[in-house]
Design a protein around this motif. Structure first.
Motif, PDB file in Angstrom:
ATOM      1  N   GLN A 349       0.909  -1.215   0.000  1.00 15.10           N
ATOM      2  CA  GLN A 349       0.029   0.003  -0.035  1.00 15.10           C
ATOM      3  C   GLN A 349       0.701   1.290  -0.123  1.00 15.10           C
ATOM      4  O   GLN A 349       1.910   1.228   0.427  1.00 15.10           O
ATOM      5  N   LEU A 350       0.150   2.328  -0.551  1.00 15.16           N
ATOM      6  CA  LEU A 350       1.134   3.515  -0.488  1.00 15.16           C
ATOM      7  C   LEU A 350       1.118   4.098   0.846  1.00 15.16           C
ATOM      8  O   LEU A 350       0.339   3.828   1.788  1.00 15.16           O
ATOM      9  N   GLU A 378      -0.895   0.606 -11.158  1.00 17.48           N
ATOM     10  CA  GLU A 378      -1.492   1.499 -11.971  1.00 17.48           C
ATOM     11  C   GLU A 378      -2.519   2.257 -11.434  1.00 17.48           C
ATOM     12  O   GLU A 378      -2.570   3.672 -11.643  1.00 17.48           O
ATOM     13  N   GLU A 379      -3.298   1.983 -10.576  1.00 15.76           N
ATOM     14  CA  GLU A 379      -4.347   2.750  -9.855  1.00 15.76           C
ATOM     15  C   GLU A 379      -3.413   3.935  -8.995  1.00 15.76           C
ATOM     16  O   GLU A 379      -3.842   5.048  -8.899  1.00 15.76           O
ATOM     17  N   ILE A 420     -12.706  13.308 -12.457  1.00 19.30           N
ATOM     18  CA  ILE A 420     -13.882  13.212 -13.398  1.00 19.30           C
ATOM     19  C   ILE A 420     -13.404  12.391 -14.489  1.00 19.30           C
ATOM     20  O   ILE A 420     -14.111  11.358 -14.969  1.00 19.30           O
ATOM     21  N   LYS A 421     -12.324  12.310 -14.977  1.00 19.65           N
ATOM     22  CA  LYS A 421     -11.832  11.618 -15.937  1.00 19.65           C
ATOM     23  C   LYS A 421     -11.585  10.124 -15.786  1.00 19.65           C
ATOM     24  O   LYS A 421     -11.673   9.463 -16.540  1.00 19.65           O
ATOM     25  N   LEU A 422     -11.243   9.915 -14.389  1.00 16.42           N
ATOM     26  CA  LEU A 422     -11.115   8.575 -14.011  1.00 16.42           C
ATOM     27  C   LEU A 422     -12.490   7.875 -13.477  1.00 16.42           C
ATOM     28  O   LEU A 422     -12.430   6.828 -13.262  1.00 16.42           O
ATOM     29  N   GLY A 423     -13.445   8.854 -13.703  1.00 16.04           N
ATOM     30  CA  GLY A 423     -14.746   8.511 -13.257  1.00 16.04           C
ATOM     31  C   GLY A 423     -15.096   8.303 -11.653  1.00 16.04           C
ATOM     32  O   GLY A 423     -16.037   7.723 -11.137  1.00 16.04           O
ATOM     33  N   TRP A 481      -9.946   1.868  -6.108  1.00 21.63           N
ATOM     34  CA  TRP A 481      -9.550   3.192  -5.763  1.00 21.63           C
ATOM     35  C   TRP A 481      -9.251   3.222  -4.316  1.00 21.63           C
ATOM     36  O   TRP A 481      -8.606   4.383  -3.472  1.00 21.63           O
ATOM     37  N   TRP A 482      -9.937   2.466  -3.441  1.00 21.07           N
ATOM     38  CA  TRP A 482     -10.205   2.617  -2.147  1.00 21.07           C
ATOM     39  C   TRP A 482      -8.716   2.495  -1.416  1.00 21.07           C
ATOM     40  O   TRP A 482      -7.704   1.673  -1.569  1.00 21.07           O
ATOM     41  N   ASN A 483      -8.627   3.256  -0.308  1.00 23.41           N
ATOM     42  CA  ASN A 483      -7.405   3.418   0.572  1.00 23.41           C
ATOM     43  C   ASN A 483      -6.036   3.807  -0.276  1.00 23.41           C
ATOM     44  O   ASN A 483      -5.098   3.699   0.386  1.00 23.41           O
TER      45      ASN A 483
END
Length: 532
Positions: A349-350, A378-379, A420-423, A481-483
């Motif tokens: 994790q980051l 990638e995320e 927005i671009k990533l949704g 995208w979580w966490n």
């Protein structure tokens, strides 16, 4: 200890005096000079109205445990104007000369009395003679003499004073109580006064809702409910009301409110000596972050990374950190002021590290977000790039004459477009869900230093640029995208035509972070015996 003889106490005093003189030779040579502090006192006088006096108190000592105190931290304004680094003190700065002839003066410092017996336990004190010799004051007295000092505060057209700390104890409480009585200082609730300051410093027509939300936890207390000023702003939060409210706050605070106004002007623009110390503090903090990039491994803990950062700080002579270190991995990185730093394993994790040194009183404020594996997913990379892009655009605005508010506007524009671009969001108004803080603040003797936030940037201001995106588990977006929490924070000196980034020793591009992660660290291979 009550059996100590007068002869022994005298001997201790002699030893302490001798050792003080000897030890001075081995201290750092780049502290601010007495000439710097004298210059700041004169700069304050230049702002003060005729026939006025400014009064500044030291901060109180704070108990850590039983009979042990926290390391003492001086009131930055007391240090700024005097260089004095001990508690139980008061500084008086007069606009005009007091008295006549050879005995006239325009400043008086009251200090902690020397006590050889106590100094053996808790360290040396400057005392009256030391303050004269080291700090350059000619009129210095022990704090106990303040009560009898011949000054009539009522004769001054303005008595300008610092925040009064009603939690003070001992000698400092005596100084403050004497001043409040002799100067007839009005009692204003501490929390209410703090919110008055927030409104004056930060409130604009565009951010009133945010300011009121910040005050919400206190709006139901008696002081806030009985404040016509606060109630007027809550009832009608618009630009016209704000103008009226700020005028009424100024009227309520009287000359006392001038202290914040003047010190905001002075401390917001850094002097060359301050820029030198800030540059050193930021550079050594950046080197520490770079070393963590080399050293970090998935099986390490948050506390280990904190330890590496603090070691590098001390190696370069930093006395402390400017604020509690934030080292948060995964979900912890989505907590803005996470300070526990007790996660045992980082995994893939980051990890977000917001850690800055305090060097001779000046605080750095640097944040880097790194992958423990040495490679972004990638995320992670996608979120990191949006934050980096926002920071790059804000850097272009870091020059004199640019409205401070434009930094926030540009940040919101870039972050919203990226999400927005990533949704992750559908409309820009949803941005605050994932970006709940501001992009910048002044820095210096406080990590969130005094300085103007409602006008234009000025040359030699020093500010942070720190966009971020935080997506905790349970967010209304794809679970992938979580966490993920990303913040990149750099420290910038505002120039006439462009800003100077002080924190470049710590890589910012994700490609450069990965490249540094592949390098060897001086901490690689460090082994300690297991605990039994």
């Amino acid at each position: 200890m009550k059996l100590l003889t007068k002869t022994f106490i005298t001997a201790v005093a002699v030893c302490l005096g001798s050792f003080t003189a000897f030890s001075q030779e081995n201290l750092p040579k780049d502290y601010l000079t007495k000439e710097f502090h004298a210059g700041r006192r004169q700069a304050l006088r230049n702002l003060m109205p005729a026939n006025s006096v400014a009064v500044v108190f030291a901060y109180p000592e704070q108990v850590f445990s039983n009979d042990v105190n926290y390391v003492f931290h001086q009131n930055p304004d007391m240090y700024y104007f005097s260089g004095y680094m001990e508690p139980d003190a008061a500084l008086l700065i007069f606009k005009d000369m007091q008295g006549t002839g050879d005995t006239s003066y325009n400043e008086v410092l009251f200090v902690r009395k020397r006590n050889p017996q106590q100094e053996q336990w808790t360290g040396r004190r400057l005392g009256v003679d030391g303050a004269k010799a080291k700090l350059g004051f000619t009129r210095v007295y022990n704090g106990s003499e303040f009560a009898k000092f011949p000054i009539d505060f009522k004769k001054f057209s303005a008595v300008i004073y610092d925040n009064i700390n009603d939690d003070a104890t001992g000698d400092l409480k005596s100084l403050i109580t004497t001043f409040k009585t002799r100067a007839a200082v009005p009692n204003i609730d501490k929390a209410l006064k703090a919110d008055y300051d927030i409104i004056n410093k930060y409130a604009t027509g565009k951010n009133l809702t945010q300011i009121i939300n910040y005050m919400k936890p206190r709006l139901d207390d008696d002081a806030h409910k009985n404040s016509a000023i606060i109630q007027a702003l809550v009832a009608k939060p618009d630009s016209a009301t704000l103008i009226d409210v700020k005028a009424k706050i100024k009227e309520t605070m009287g000359s006392a409110g001038l202290f914040t106004e003047y010190t905001t002007k002075l401390r917001g623009i850094k002097q060359p000596e301050e820029l030198a110390l800030l540059s050193k503090s930021v550079q050594l903090s950046s080197i520490a972050h770079a070393e963590v990039m080399r050293a970090v491994k998935p099986n390490m803990s948050e506390r280990e990374l904190e330890g590496i950062l603090m070691y590098v700080h001390r190696k370069y002579g930093a006395e402390n950190e400017g604020y509690p270190p934030i080292v948060g991995v995964g979900a912890n990185g989505c907590i803005l002021h996470y300070e526990e730093n007790n996660e045992q394993v980082l995994n893939n994790q980051l990890v977000l590290m917001d850690v800055g040194s305090e060097y001779h009183g000046y605080s750095a404020d640097v944040t880097r977000t790194v992958p423990p594996t040495g490679k972004f997913t990638e995320e992670q990379k996608a979120i990191y790039q949006i934050v980096y892009d926002a920071q790059e655009e804000v850097f272009k605005l870091c020059k004199a004459g640019v409205p401070y508010s434009s930094l926030e506007a540009k940040t919101g524009e870039i972050l919203a477009a990226g999400l927005i671009k990533l949704g992750i969001i559908k409309e820009a108004k949803e941005l605050r869900t994932y970006y709940p803080h501001g992009v910048s603040h002044h820095m210096g003797l406080d990590v969130h230093d005094k300085g103007s936030y409602t006008g234009n940037l000025e040359e030699n201001m020093v500010i942070t640029v720190e966009p971020g995106i935080y997506i905790p588990a349970g967010s209304k977006c794809d679970k992938k995208w979580w966490n993920i929490g990303v913040r990149i924070e750099d420290d910038v000196v505002i120039g006439k035509d462009k800003g100077t980034i002080l924190s470049l020793d710590a890589p910012r591009k994700w490609q450069d972070v990965e490249k540094m992660a592949a390098e060897k660290s001086i901490f690689d291979g460090a082994k300690f015996p297991p605990l039994k």
